[in-house]
Design a protein around this motif. Structure first.
Motif, short mmCIF file in Angstrom:
data_model
loop_
_atom_site.label_atom_id
_atom_site.label_comp_id
_atom_site.label_asym_id
_atom_site.label_seq_id
_atom_site.Cartn_x
_atom_site.Cartn_y
_atom_site.Cartn_z
N ALA A 114 8.54 8.63 -0.27
CA ALA A 114 9.43 9.13 -1.32
C ALA A 114 8.78 10.26 -2.11
CB ALA A 114 9.83 7.99 -2.25
N ALA A 115 7.48 10.13 -2.38
CA ALA A 115 6.78 11.19 -3.10
C ALA A 115 6.69 12.46 -2.27
CB ALA A 115 5.38 10.70 -3.48
N LEU A 116 6.46 12.32 -0.98
CA LEU A 116 6.41 13.49 -0.11
C LEU A 116 7.77 14.17 0.01
CD1 LEU A 116 4.05 12.14 2.71
CD2 LEU A 116 3.51 13.86 0.97
N ALA A 117 8.85 13.41 -0.26
CA ALA A 117 10.19 13.99 -0.26
C ALA A 117 10.50 14.71 -1.57
CB ALA A 117 11.23 12.90 -0.01
N GLY A 118 9.56 14.65 -2.52
CA GLY A 118 9.72 15.38 -3.77
C GLY A 118 10.10 14.55 -4.97
N ALA A 119 10.30 13.24 -4.79
CA ALA A 119 10.70 12.38 -5.90
C ALA A 119 9.52 12.10 -6.83
CB ALA A 119 11.26 11.06 -5.38
N GLU A 120 9.84 11.74 -8.06
CA GLU A 120 8.83 11.24 -9.00
C GLU A 120 8.76 9.73 -8.81
OE1 GLU A 120 8.19 10.70 -13.83
OE2 GLU A 120 9.76 12.03 -13.06
N VAL A 121 7.63 9.22 -8.35
CA VAL A 121 7.56 7.85 -7.84
C VAL A 121 6.55 7.02 -8.61
CG1 VAL A 121 7.13 6.42 -5.81
CG2 VAL A 121 8.18 8.67 -5.54
N SER A 133 0.82 -1.21 0.00
CA SER A 133 0.00 0.00 0.00
C SER A 133 0.85 1.26 0.00
CB SER A 133 -0.95 0.00 1.20
OG SER A 133 -0.25 -0.25 2.41
N GLY A 134 2.15 1.12 -0.22
CA GLY A 134 2.99 2.27 -0.54
C GLY A 134 3.52 3.05 0.64
N ASN A 135 3.84 2.38 1.76
CA ASN A 135 4.38 3.15 2.90
C ASN A 135 5.71 3.81 2.56
OD1 ASN A 135 5.49 0.52 2.88
ND2 ASN A 135 5.97 0.60 5.06
N ALA A 136 6.54 3.15 1.74
CA ALA A 136 7.80 3.77 1.32
C ALA A 136 7.59 4.67 0.10
CB ALA A 136 8.84 2.70 1.00
N ALA A 137 6.74 4.25 -0.82
CA ALA A 137 6.50 5.04 -2.03
C ALA A 137 5.92 6.40 -1.70
CB ALA A 137 5.56 4.27 -2.97
N THR A 138 4.96 6.42 -0.79
CA THR A 138 4.34 7.70 -0.41
C THR A 138 5.36 8.60 0.27
OG1 THR A 138 2.16 6.67 -0.20
CG2 THR A 138 2.50 8.76 0.95
N ALA A 182 -2.35 7.86 -0.09
CA ALA A 182 -1.42 8.86 -0.62
C ALA A 182 -2.14 10.17 -0.92
CB ALA A 182 -0.73 8.32 -1.86
N GLU A 183 -3.31 10.06 -1.51
CA GLU A 183 -4.09 11.27 -1.80
C GLU A 183 -4.42 12.02 -0.52
OE1 GLU A 183 -7.44 9.99 -4.05
OE2 GLU A 183 -6.30 9.69 -5.91
N ALA A 184 -4.79 11.27 0.52
CA ALA A 184 -5.12 11.90 1.80
C ALA A 184 -3.90 12.60 2.41
CB ALA A 184 -5.67 10.86 2.77
N ALA A 185 -2.72 12.07 2.12
CA ALA A 185 -1.49 12.66 2.64
C ALA A 185 -0.95 13.78 1.76
CB ALA A 185 -0.42 11.57 2.80
N GLY A 186 -1.59 13.99 0.61
CA GLY A 186 -1.13 15.03 -0.31
C GLY A 186 0.02 14.62 -1.19
N ALA A 187 0.22 13.30 -1.36
CA ALA A 187 1.31 12.80 -2.20
C ALA A 187 0.80 12.44 -3.58
CB ALA A 187 1.95 11.57 -1.55
N LYS A 188 1.58 12.76 -4.59
CA LYS A 188 1.24 12.42 -5.97
C LYS A 188 2.25 11.41 -6.50
CE LYS A 188 -0.92 16.89 -7.03
NZ LYS A 188 -0.90 18.07 -7.95
N LEU A 189 1.74 10.26 -6.94
CA LEU A 189 2.61 9.24 -7.51
C LEU A 189 1.78 8.33 -8.42
CD1 LEU A 189 3.24 6.50 -4.81
CD2 LEU A 189 2.06 8.61 -4.23
N GLU A 190 2.48 7.51 -9.18
CA GLU A 190 1.83 6.60 -10.13
C GLU A 190 1.76 5.21 -9.51
OE1 GLU A 190 2.63 4.67 -14.59
OE2 GLU A 190 3.83 6.37 -13.88
N TRP A 191 0.64 4.51 -9.75
CA TRP A 191 0.42 3.17 -9.21
C TRP A 191 0.28 2.20 -10.36
CZ3 TRP A 191 0.58 2.84 -3.89
CH2 TRP A 191 0.50 4.06 -3.20
N ARG A 192 1.09 1.11 -10.35
CA ARG A 192 1.08 0.14 -11.44
C ARG A 192 1.07 -1.29 -10.89
NH1 ARG A 192 3.74 1.72 -16.19
NH2 ARG A 192 3.31 -0.40 -16.95
N GLN A 193 0.14 -2.08 -11.39
CA GLN A 193 0.18 -3.51 -11.05
C GLN A 193 1.32 -4.14 -11.84
OE1 GLN A 193 -3.43 -5.72 -11.77
NE2 GLN A 193 -2.62 -7.60 -10.86
N ALA A 194 2.18 -4.89 -11.13
CA ALA A 194 3.36 -5.47 -11.78
C ALA A 194 3.90 -6.62 -10.95
CB ALA A 194 4.44 -4.41 -11.97
#
Length: 283
Positions: free
Chosen positions: A73-80, A66-71, A97-109
């Protein structure tokens, strides 16, 4: 070009698809996002920092859950980009992530066969995620492949001798037999194993054992019941023995006894969960 091909014959490909479907279903059981946010939340920001997440850095989080590290990283300014085999986890992560104000891409892989180009990311990371992909070398090959030369690989994995590694050892006699070729997840917490998987394709390899203090549980039975309700692998093991009350009772007792070995001190409810933080750079 990918270095490892686990597909082989049509029969092997079909078996692999079935195995991955089983893994997807297992991680959709219970409520892993609760575990990620209530129990191991500290690991996400720590890993994002170890990966060098910052503005101008493109980061891939593999087996992100559910993106605990990804979010982080996005909040740190990275493109994730956050990728995971289980879409149900990604949906929860997207909302959080949306609730936290983080923007990132989500991909099933699939971590063993990722839909990303060679050398596409400045940093590739995984927070207690890739360790559960069954074919370790195929997974390691993908981590290296999608990382740019000079880019950073950062991994957090539970150690075999630590709390979660020992929880899996406790559950093993009650679990369904692993499929041929599948390797135990806690091996990713062995620095020699990870070093061998990455090989001479990386440099500046570092492996550090660290301890996570977990004070979420008031007692051993509370820990056991929480994991029985929320953690996919534990739920799957109990389902495997559901028709054998004696085995259920034995596993109940074994899991309730486990925390006593990992207390911060004799009287404290706080447990210590050991993990391995690996960082390296692709040559």
């Amino acid at each position: 070009m990918k270095e490892t091909d686990i597909s082989g014959s049509d029969a092997a490909r079909e078996a692999d698809r079935a195995l991955k479907a089983k893994h997807r279903a297992m991680w959709a059981l219970g409520d892993y996002p609760a575990v990620a946010t209530e129990v191991i939340a500290e690991l996400g920001p720590e890993l994002a920092a170890a990966a060098g997440a910052a503005p101008g850095i493109r980061v891939l989080d593999v087996a992100a859950g559910s993106g605990n590290a990804a979010t982080a990283a996005a909040l740190a300014g990275a493109e994730v980009v956050a990728s995971d085999l289980t879409p149900e986890l990604l949906e929860v992560g997207r909302s959080q992530a949306e609730a936290a104000g983080a923007k990132l891409e989500w991909r099933q892989a699939d971590a063993e066969d990722m839909p990303f180009g060679d050398a596409e990311f400045d940093a590739v990371m995984s927070c207690v995620g890739v360790m559960f992909a069954p074919h370790h070398q195929a997974t390691a090959d993908e981590l290296v492949r999608v990382c740019k030369p000079g880019g950073r690989i950062a991994l957090t994995n539970w150690t075999p001798q630590g709390f979660i590694g020992q929880m899996f050892a406790t559950m093993k006699p009650y679990a369904a037999p692993p499929p041929p070729g599948a390797q135990p997840p806690p091996l990713w917490g062995d620095p020699d194993h990870v070093r061998a998987l990455l090989g001479d394709r990386v440099e500046d390899f570092s492996a550090e054992r660290r301890q996570l203090a977990v004070g979420h549980f008031g007692g051993p039975e509370e820990f056991r019941d929480y994991f029985k309700a929320n953690y996919g692998p534990t739920i799957a093991v109990y389902r495997n023995i559901a028709d054998d009350p004696e085995k259920v009772a034995a596993l109940d007792q074994a899991l309730a006894e486990l925390p006593e070995k990992f207390r911060l001190d004799g009287d404290s409810p706080v447990l210590t969960w050991e993990y391995l933080l690996v960082t390296a750079r692709r040559r």
